[in-house]
Scaffold this active site. Sequence first.
Site, PDB file in Angstrom:
ATOM      1  N   ARG A 145       0.864  -1.186   0.000  1.00  0.00           N
ATOM      2  CA  ARG A 145       0.000   0.000   0.000  1.00  0.00           C
ATOM      3  C   ARG A 145       0.903   1.240   0.000  1.00  0.00           C
ATOM      4  O   ARG A 145       1.686   1.444   0.924  1.00  0.00           O
ATOM      5  CB  ARG A 145      -0.900  -0.020   1.245  1.00  0.00           C
ATOM      6  N   GLU A 447      -4.148  -0.190   8.080  1.00  0.00           N
ATOM      7  CA  GLU A 447      -2.972   0.210   8.863  1.00  0.00           C
ATOM      8  C   GLU A 447      -3.108  -0.308  10.276  1.00  0.00           C
ATOM      9  O   GLU A 447      -4.204  -0.285  10.848  1.00  0.00           O
ATOM     10  CB  GLU A 447      -2.833   1.738   8.960  1.00  0.00           C
TER      11      GLU A 447
HETATM   12  C1  PNW Z   1      -1.633   7.255  10.637  1.00  0.00           C
HETATM   13  N1  PNW Z   1      -4.414   8.519  16.249  1.00  0.00           N
HETATM   14  O1  PNW Z   1      -1.826   8.392  11.378  1.00  0.00           O
HETATM   15  C2  PNW Z   1      -1.203   7.695   9.245  1.00  0.00           C
HETATM   16  O2  PNW Z   1      -2.005   7.156   8.229  1.00  0.00           O
HETATM   17  C3  PNW Z   1       0.237   7.469   8.961  1.00  0.00           C
HETATM   18  O3  PNW Z   1       0.650   8.330   7.956  1.00  0.00           O
HETATM   19  C4  PNW Z   1       1.048   7.616  10.233  1.00  0.00           C
HETATM   20  O4  PNW Z   1       2.410   7.610  10.014  1.00  0.00           O
HETATM   21  C5  PNW Z   1       0.638   6.478  11.146  1.00  0.00           C
HETATM   22  O5  PNW Z   1      -0.766   6.437  11.331  1.00  0.00           O
HETATM   23  C6  PNW Z   1       1.304   6.510  12.507  1.00  0.00           C
HETATM   24  O6  PNW Z   1       0.986   7.692  13.181  1.00  0.00           O
HETATM   25  C7  PNW Z   1      -2.454   8.354  12.601  1.00  0.00           C
HETATM   26  O7  PNW Z   1      -4.203   9.454  17.037  1.00  0.00           O
HETATM   27  C8  PNW Z   1      -2.181   9.380  13.493  1.00  0.00           C
HETATM   28  O8  PNW Z   1      -5.194   7.595  16.551  1.00  0.00           O
HETATM   29  C9  PNW Z   1      -2.838   9.438  14.695  1.00  0.00           C
HETATM   30  C10 PNW Z   1      -3.753   8.462  15.025  1.00  0.00           C
HETATM   31  C11 PNW Z   1      -4.014   7.431  14.157  1.00  0.00           C
HETATM   32  C12 PNW Z   1      -3.346   7.384  12.940  1.00  0.00           C
END
Ligand code: PNW
Length: 552
Positions: A145, A447
Site C-alpha cells: 500500500r 494500517e
Molecule cells: C496514521 N491517532 O496516522 C497515518 O495514516 C500514517 O501516515 C502515520 O504515520 C501512522 O498512522 C502513525 O501515526 C495516525 O491518534 C495518526 O489515533 C494518529 C492516530 C491514528 C493514525
Amino acid sequence: MEKVRLLVLEFAKDIHALWRYGAPFPTFLKLIGTLVLCLIVMMPLLYPLCVLVFTYFTCEGLFLRGLAQYTKFPEGFTFGVATAAHQIEGAWNVSGKSENVWDRLSHTRPWMIADGTNGDVACDSYNRYQEDVDALAHIGVDFYRFSLSWSRILPTGRVDFVNPDGIRYYNALLDALAEKNIEPLVTLFHWDLPQTLQDLGGWANPKMIDYFRDYSDLCFREFGDRIKSWITFNEPYEICEDAYGDDKKAPAIDSHGVGNYLCSDTLLKAHAESYHLYNETYRPTQNGRIQISINSIWYEPADPENAEQVALAEVANQFKFGWFAHPIFTEAGGYPTVMVENVALQSKAEGLPKPRLEQFDDYWIKRIRGTSDFLGINHYTTHLITGAGVDPIAKSPSWLKDIGAVTSLKVGTDSASEWLRVVPTGFANFLRWCKSSYNDPPIYITENGFSDRGTLLDYGRIKYFNDYLSEILNVIYDDGVNILGYTIWTLMDNFEWRAGFSERFGLYKVDITDPSLPRTPKLSVEYWKQLCATRELPQEDRFKEPAERRRV
Ligand code: PNW
C-alpha cells in the site's frame, strides 16, 4: 456381588414387564425407587461431569481462548505493508514536483516538527524504490500500500499540466512491483495537498470536489490497468479535525469547531464523486475495487459498569469513526444522529443562528451512501471515557467539546507516541462494533502498527503485532467478523509528520544521519517473513523479550 446381580436382573425384568404388559402400581414404585438409588450411587461421578459440560457450553469462548489460541489465518487472507508518499519519497522539489502543505509547514514553521526534520529527503524512496520493492519481496507480503503524490503528478493541483516525471516515477514503481508479483493498493490522497490548492482554501473549499475528481480521473486513466485496488482518502478524521479543526497536521488551520466540519462536507462529497467516476467509467474495463480508509481511536468506558460512561463512549465512537463511516456504510446515510443533535445544541448555546455542522441534503445522502467496496480500517489504539463534561484539553468551540465527554489515556501499556496505548482487546471490541453497526461489511485493516525509538531488537513491536493479530483471529473465528486482509504500518522508519523521525514505526531501521540512508532489518522483519510464509502466528521464543520466554 450376587446381590447386585439379582437387583439388576429384577430391574431388567421390571422394565421388560413395564413395556410388555403395562406396569402395576407397586412395580412402578419399585422402578422409580431403583432409579433414584442408581442416581444417588452415581452422583459423585455425575456431578463434576455435568459441571464440566455446562461450563464448556456457557463459556466456550473462554475455554478455547484459554486452552488453544487461534494461530492460523483463514484461506485467502492477505497481508501487506503500507507507506505514504510524503513520508518516504523525499525529492520534494525534483523534476517538476511542486510544494505541498507539509513542505510549506516544515519549511516555514520548522519548530512545529518535534526534531526539526522534514520530508525533503525522507527515506529517498524516489531514488531507492527498487530497494523498497526488494525489501517487500524479502518479507513476502502479498500487497504494497503506497500513496501517490498529487503535487508530483499535477504541480498546479489541477489537470492543466501533467508532469511527465510524476507519471514516469509511479510507472517505474508499478513495474518493479509487478516484477515481484506484489499487488499494489494505492491511496490517492495521504495528506500531501498541493499548496496551490491550499491557497484556495483546501478541503474547506467545495471546489475541491471537482479538483479531486479530475485528479482521480487522471490516476485511474494512467495507472488503472495495473492498479486493481484504490483508496480515495487516508484517514479523513486526521485531515479534517487535525489539519482544519486544529494545528496538529498541515496546513494547521486550527479553525476548531468550524473548519473541521466544512472539510468533512467537501471530503465526503469528493470521495463519492471519485467512487462514482471509477464505478461508472473505469470499473467496467479495469475491474478493480475502490474504498476509503477510516481511522479510529476506539473509546471505551473507564468503568464498564458505569451506564453514563458506556453511553458516552458510544457517542464518542459515533463522533470519531461514525463521522465518516455513517454517511457511507449505513442504510440511513448522513452524519450520525447524535452528532447532528450535539452540534446543534452546542451551536444554539453559543448563540449561533444555525448549527456549525451542516447536514447533507437528500441528493448527497444518496450520492454518498454505499460508495465503498470495503470498509478500510486504520487502527492503532483505545482511549477511555471517564465522564460527561468538557474535556480539559478541548478548545471552544470544537469537535471535542461537541462530544461532551472527558477522555483519558490511562489504559494499556505505552509506545513512543503519547497517543498510542497498547490495548489489543479494544481492537476486538471495535471490530465487533463495526460488524454490528455497519451491517457486517467486508473489512480490510489498512494500517496497524507500533512506535518505539528505533531499536533493532523490537520486541515491543512484535508483541504488539502478535497480540493485535491474535484479536483479529478471535473475532474472525468467534464472532464471524468478515476481515479479509491486514496491512502493517510501516515498511521503514519514516517522516512521522509532526513527530519527525523521533517516533519510529518501521520494520526496517533507517539511519538518517548517513547520506546513503541505509535500511537495516529489525527483528520484526524475521517475524513477518515467517508469518507471511506460514500464514500462522509465529510462536517461537526468539520473538519474545528474554524475560518473557518459557523457562526450561
Ligand atoms: C496514521 N491517532 O496516522 C497515518 O495514516 C500514517 O501516515 C502515520 O504515520 C501512522 O498512522 C502513525 O501515526 C495516525 O491518534 C495518526 O489515533 C494518529 C492516530 C491514528 C493514525
